[in-house]
Design an enzyme around this catalytic site. Structure first.
Site, PDB file in Angstrom:
ATOM      1  N   ARG A   1       0.818  -1.226   0.000  1.00 30.84           N
ATOM      2  CA  ARG A   1       0.000   0.000   0.000  1.00 30.84           C
ATOM      3  C   ARG A   1       0.848   1.270   0.000  1.00 30.84           C
ATOM      4  O   ARG A   1       0.337   2.363  -0.237  1.00 30.84           O
ATOM      5  CB  ARG A   1      -0.982  -0.010   1.180  1.00 30.84           C
ATOM      6  CG  ARG A   1      -1.924   1.177   1.179  1.00 30.84           C
ATOM      7  CD  ARG A   1      -3.146   1.005   2.085  1.00 30.84           C
ATOM      8  NE  ARG A   1      -2.821   0.532   3.411  1.00 30.84           N
ATOM      9  CZ  ARG A   1      -2.257   1.269   4.373  1.00 30.84           C
ATOM     10  NH1 ARG A   1      -1.963   2.533   4.159  1.00 30.84           N
ATOM     11  NH2 ARG A   1      -1.992   0.749   5.553  1.00 30.84           N
TER      12      ARG A   1
ATOM     13  N   TYR B   1     -13.799  11.919 -19.999  1.00 32.57           N
ATOM     14  CA  TYR B   1     -14.169  10.509 -19.870  1.00 32.57           C
ATOM     15  C   TYR B   1     -15.406  10.417 -18.961  1.00 32.57           C
ATOM     16  O   TYR B   1     -15.461  11.106 -17.929  1.00 32.57           O
ATOM     17  CB  TYR B   1     -12.983   9.733 -19.281  1.00 32.57           C
ATOM     18  CG  TYR B   1     -13.326   8.339 -18.845  1.00 32.57           C
ATOM     19  CD1 TYR B   1     -13.572   7.342 -19.779  1.00 32.57           C
ATOM     20  CD2 TYR B   1     -13.429   8.026 -17.496  1.00 32.57           C
ATOM     21  CE1 TYR B   1     -13.910   6.063 -19.373  1.00 32.57           C
ATOM     22  CE2 TYR B   1     -13.759   6.741 -17.081  1.00 32.57           C
ATOM     23  CZ  TYR B   1     -14.006   5.768 -18.023  1.00 32.57           C
ATOM     24  OH  TYR B   1     -14.337   4.503 -17.623  1.00 32.57           O
TER      25      TYR B   1
ATOM     26  N   ASP C   1      -5.430  13.824 -18.532  1.00 25.99           N
ATOM     27  CA  ASP C   1      -5.701  12.412 -18.751  1.00 25.99           C
ATOM     28  C   ASP C   1      -5.112  12.080 -20.126  1.00 25.99           C
ATOM     29  O   ASP C   1      -5.653  12.494 -21.152  1.00 25.99           O
ATOM     30  CB  ASP C   1      -7.209  12.165 -18.705  1.00 25.99           C
ATOM     31  CG  ASP C   1      -7.568  10.691 -18.831  1.00 25.99           C
ATOM     32  OD1 ASP C   1      -6.788   9.939 -19.455  1.00 25.99           O
ATOM     33  OD2 ASP C   1      -8.636  10.294 -18.336  1.00 25.99           O
TER      34      ASP C   1
ATOM     35  N   LYS D   1      -5.977   0.536 -20.539  1.00 31.15           N
ATOM     36  CA  LYS D   1      -6.103   0.688 -21.978  1.00 31.15           C
ATOM     37  C   LYS D   1      -4.769   0.335 -22.664  1.00 31.15           C
ATOM     38  O   LYS D   1      -4.371  -0.804 -22.639  1.00 31.15           O
ATOM     39  CB  LYS D   1      -6.592   2.098 -22.297  1.00 31.15           C
ATOM     40  CG  LYS D   1      -7.743   2.572 -21.375  1.00 31.15           C
ATOM     41  CD  LYS D   1      -9.021   1.759 -21.511  1.00 31.15           C
ATOM     42  CE  LYS D   1     -10.026   2.001 -20.400  1.00 31.15           C
ATOM     43  NZ  LYS D   1     -10.411   3.363 -20.130  1.00 31.15           N
TER      44      LYS D   1
END
Ligand SMILES: *Cc1c(COP(=O)(O)O)cnc(C)c1O
Length: 377
Positions: A47, A101, A173, A198
């Site tokens: 983490r 998006y 982005d 992606k």
């Protein structure tokens, strides 16, 4: 050899990939440990984004995006939302381009006000609109280019100029372009975000998100990220490291396929309109040429006939959401990313029921043309 001086294609293979010093293996081993010896004082913990498979991806992505450091999250949305929340506090104002998006758009609309954060959405086709939206309490400016699904282009150098004038932090982005086609940090953008689900993953089989920036911003985002807990697991990082080694091969082939398909579709009698920044007719072509080194693998087009029928008749190109995989996929934005808008809102955004969005894969382009031609007949 200093890695810094190597070409991006070489860095995609070698940066961050340590191999296996213990047995002399070629690839970075998988380190699934969630418990590490603390006695050196340097505590590794998944983490904390600091275990070996995390670091391998972070170093490779930082090299490819020309940043200083990176963080790998469990999804693109985890990377995007954690970055925003690490930089904003109650009373702040944020400026976003309106063409976002769907998941980001929905998150902005439904989450920010609950934390006392104000926002303005602007039409990014004229960069001056960003400046008009800036207020005393504005802190970040967020863009996405090329955008989904009409591949609109935002002028990044113009946005950077405005942000510097008002001392704003800029985020982009960069998912659609991938690091192969656009390196926004070199243009002066502060923070690059990716849905690694992606192009970075590239095989439609994993989810992750990546943040790349200066050490200063990565450290700020990491502090909040450790609290929010959105890190990618070791196995995902290991797969992402492997995927990145072929990023240049894949994306260059996807660029070529998309350019050829865009030109071919533009001349097809069953096609009403094609949206691709590599076409001279695209309104963002000149700006894209200035800030991108390739135009990407995504294109959209309006068919003249029934779009459902075209999709159902395709054999090779798969109807699917998501994008950036080695296999070509197609979808209908009015049934997927933009389904939550009213039909009037969709009309205003230029998204018709005849619009198809194609994510070109790495197949032979002639086979893709045959498949489309057959479906369009
Ligand atoms: C898919 C996508 C996201 C969200 O990423 P997830 O990995 O699905 O969380 C963000 N931005 C763009 C442009 C995307 O295509």
């Amino acid at each position: 050899m200093k890695k810094k001086h190597l070409q991006p294609r070489t860095l995609s293979v070698h940066a961050g990939s340590s191999g296996d010093p213990q047995f002399g293996g070629t690839v970075t081993p998988l380190f699934p440990s969630a418990a590490y010896d603390y006695r050196s004082g340097n505590i590794l913990y998944p983490r904390y984004f600091n275990t070996p498979n995390h670091r391998a991806v972070a170093e490779k992505m930082a090299a490819l995006e020309k940043g200083e450091d990176a963080l790998t999250f469990s999804s693109g949305m985890a990377a995007i939302f954690t970055s925003m929340m690490a930089l904003l506090r109650a009373g702040d104002h944020a400026v976003f381009q309106n063409d976002l998006y769907g998941g980001t758009h929905h998150a902005v609309l439904n989450e920010l006000n609950r934390y006392g954060i104000e926002y303005t959405l602007v039409d990014a086709s004229h960069p001056a609109n960003f400046e008009k939206a800036v207020k005393k309490n504005t802190r970040i400016l967020y863009v996405e280019t090329p955008s989904n699904p009409l591949l609109k282009i935002t002028d990044l150098p113009a946005v950077v100029k405005i942000a510097r004038r008002h001392k704003l932090i800029t985020l982009i982005d960069n998912t659609f372009a991938s690091p192969v086609n656009q390196n926004p940090l070199e243009l002066g953008i502060d923070i690059v975000l990716h849905s690694g689900t992606k192009y970075i993953g590239g095989h439609s089989d994993l989810m992750c998100g990546v943040v790349v920036s200066s050490k200063k911003f990565v450290d700020i985002i990491k502090q909040s990220a450790i609290h929010f807990g959105g890190h990618a697991d070791a196995y995902t990082c290991w797969l992402v490291e492997r995927s990145l080694k072929t990023l240049y091969l894949r994306v260059h082939q996807q660029n070529d396929n998309a350019q050829q398909l865009a030109e071919w579709l533009s001349a097809h009698k069953k096609i009403a309109r094609v949206y691709y920044p590599g076409l001279k007719s695209h309104p963002g072509h000149a700006v894209a040429k200035n800030q991108m080194s390739g135009f990407g693998g995504m294109l959209s087009f309006d068919v003249k006939g029934d779009a459902d029928r075209v999709v159902n008749r395709l054999e090779l190109i798969k109807p699917a959401v998501s994008l950036g995989g080695v296999e070509s996929t197609i979808n209908q934005p009015h049934k997927t990313s933009h389904r939550r808008l009213t039909s009037d809102e969709r009309k205003a955004a230029g998204i018709t029921d005849k619009l198809l969005r194609l994510s070109t894969g790495v197949e032979d382009v002639n086979d893709l043309m045959k498949d489309l031609d057959n479906a369009l007949k």
